[in-house]
Design a protein around this motif. Structure first.
Motif, PDB file in Angstrom:
ATOM      1  N   HIS A  60       0.850  -1.188   0.000  1.00 18.36           N
ATOM      2  CA  HIS A  60       0.000   0.000   0.000  1.00 18.36           C
ATOM      3  C   HIS A  60       0.886   1.239   0.000  1.00 18.36           C
ATOM      4  O   HIS A  60       1.906   1.279   0.690  1.00 18.36           O
ATOM      5  CB  HIS A  60      -0.918   0.000   1.210  1.00 18.36           C
ATOM      6  N   PRO A  73      -6.054  -4.090  -7.680  1.00 21.21           N
ATOM      7  CA  PRO A  73      -6.633  -3.503  -6.459  1.00 21.21           C
ATOM      8  C   PRO A  73      -6.558  -4.419  -5.243  1.00 21.21           C
ATOM      9  O   PRO A  73      -6.628  -5.648  -5.370  1.00 21.21           O
ATOM     10  CB  PRO A  73      -8.095  -3.252  -6.864  1.00 21.21           C
ATOM     11  N   THR A 122      -8.047   1.159  -7.844  1.00 24.57           N
ATOM     12  CA  THR A 122      -7.260   1.130  -6.614  1.00 24.57           C
ATOM     13  C   THR A 122      -8.019   1.831  -5.493  1.00 24.57           C
ATOM     14  O   THR A 122      -8.427   2.982  -5.654  1.00 24.57           O
ATOM     15  CB  THR A 122      -5.912   1.827  -6.829  1.00 24.57           C
ATOM     16  N   ASN A 146      -1.316  -1.472  -4.311  1.00 23.86           N
ATOM     17  CA  ASN A 146      -2.648  -2.080  -4.296  1.00 23.86           C
ATOM     18  C   ASN A 146      -3.693  -1.197  -3.630  1.00 23.86           C
ATOM     19  O   ASN A 146      -4.896  -1.441  -3.773  1.00 23.86           O
ATOM     20  CB  ASN A 146      -2.598  -3.427  -3.577  1.00 23.86           C
ATOM     21  N   GLU A 198       0.056   4.365  -8.007  1.00 18.45           N
ATOM     22  CA  GLU A 198      -0.786   3.400  -8.708  1.00 18.45           C
ATOM     23  C   GLU A 198      -0.047   2.795  -9.894  1.00 18.45           C
ATOM     24  O   GLU A 198      -0.085   1.574 -10.107  1.00 18.45           O
ATOM     25  CB  GLU A 198      -2.088   4.045  -9.169  1.00 18.45           C
TER      26      GLU A 198
END
Length: 332
Positions: A57, A326, A137, A107, A102
């Motif tokens: 992340h 995602p 995302t 993710n 992204e």
């Protein structure tokens, strides 16, 4: 191996919730003991079963400054006097960072701000970031405490979840009452925002009982991920005298947290990224740009912050498959 430890591990692997006494039992062993080794192995296997693909992340820090919440472990704390000249990212830079993360394969993307950051501006930046995301995302808020109405506004502009924590020493080494943190968590839940949480920031002086208490809180709130983060000493902080927990110790804690939080929480994070924790049960790492509460530089990508590529390499070195696309943790 100790029979009681074996029983507790098997209870967790069978899908049953551990109680407080059992959770403390997992954490009391020396990290070089056979028991700790089995806990780490079990934590890794459990995490792999719950989430077959690890996630990365990306977090964008929006500002620096002397925050009046004064969390002693944070570089933004007013008493630590690190960022005496406040800075703030422009909306254009936030959009650029969002696209960068992204495109690099993050993710999920988080926007993070200090506790007293202007709420309307945070919504404006959230709307801009949501508009910049093109691959589905999820956008997550890491922001100060808020009420139900603001939670609805966060959701309206495009946030699908929030990161919120009742931290180690909350109310003692911060100026934020525990009750206020709970009110925000409940507001987010009522508004339909997904929750991410963690046991943090862990220092060498923290008792096993407090670590377990905070772990059970993440289980109680139904977070999409838990895990454990060690405290990075800020040189000017009064907590710096305690130093930092070793990554060896953190790997045992991270594995135990996975077993304690159980089958309802698929994600198990660690921070800062490290191979020991990833090999022993951590399936979520963070890449960071902009400001960072563990950094004394305003642009963490130029200092402590990791890139998505670097996180990917670390996870793959630990024989973890990295999710493409995602976040599963923050899927509805």
């Amino acid at each position: 191996m100790d029979r009681e430890v074996a029983r507790i591990i098997n209870k967790a692997l069978d899908g049953s919730d551990l109680n407080e006494k059992e959770a403390v039992e997992l954490l009391k062993w020396d990290d070089l003991s056979d028991e700790a080794a089995q806990i780490r192995l079990a934590g890794r296997r459990f995490s792999d079963e719950l989430l077959p693909q690890a996630e990365i992340h990306g977090q964008i820090g929006l500002n620096t400054g002397l925050c009046p919440a004064d969390c002693k472990f944070c570089s933004f704390a007013a008493s630590n006097k690190v960022f005496t000249d406040p800075t703030e990212e422009t909306k254009e830079t936030v959009i650029e960072y969002t696209k960068l993360l992204e495109d690099a394969g993050a993710n999920a993307v988080y926007l993070m701000a200090t506790a007293r950051y202007d709420q309307e501006q945070f919504l404006e930046y959230g709307r801009a970031a949501a508009g910049a995301l093109t691959k589905g995302t999820p956008l997550i808020a890491n922001v100060g405490d808020f009420d139900y109405d603001y939670a609805l506004e966060l959701k309206k502009v495009g946030f699908v979840g929030v990161y919120h924590v009742i931290r180690m020493g909350e109310g003692e080494f911060t100026r934020i009452p525990v009750e206020r943190r709970w009110k925000t968590i409940h507001a987010a839940q009522e508004a339909g925002l997904l929750l991410g949480s963690c046991v943090e920031p862990v220092g060498p002086e923290h008792s096993l009982e407090e670590i377990v208490e905070k772990t059970l809180i993440t289980r109680e709130m139904g977070a999409r991920f838990s895990g454990a983060m060690r405290r990075t000493p800020i040189p000017t902080s009064e907590l710096a005298v305690h130093g930092a927990v070793s990554y060896a110790r953190m790997s045992t804690i991270v594995a135990a947290v996975s077993l304690i939080t159980g089958t309802s929480i698929p994600g198990n994070c660690t921070h800062e990224p490290n191979q020991l924790a990833a090999f022993n049960g951590a399936n979520l790492l963070w890449a960071e740009v902009g400001s960072n509460p563990r950094d004394t530089e305003g642009k963490t990508e130029e200092n402590r912050g990791w890139t998505v590529a670097r996180c990917t390499e670390l996870l793959e070195e630990c024989d973890l498959n990295v999710l493409q696309g995602p976040s599963v943790m923050f899927s509805a």
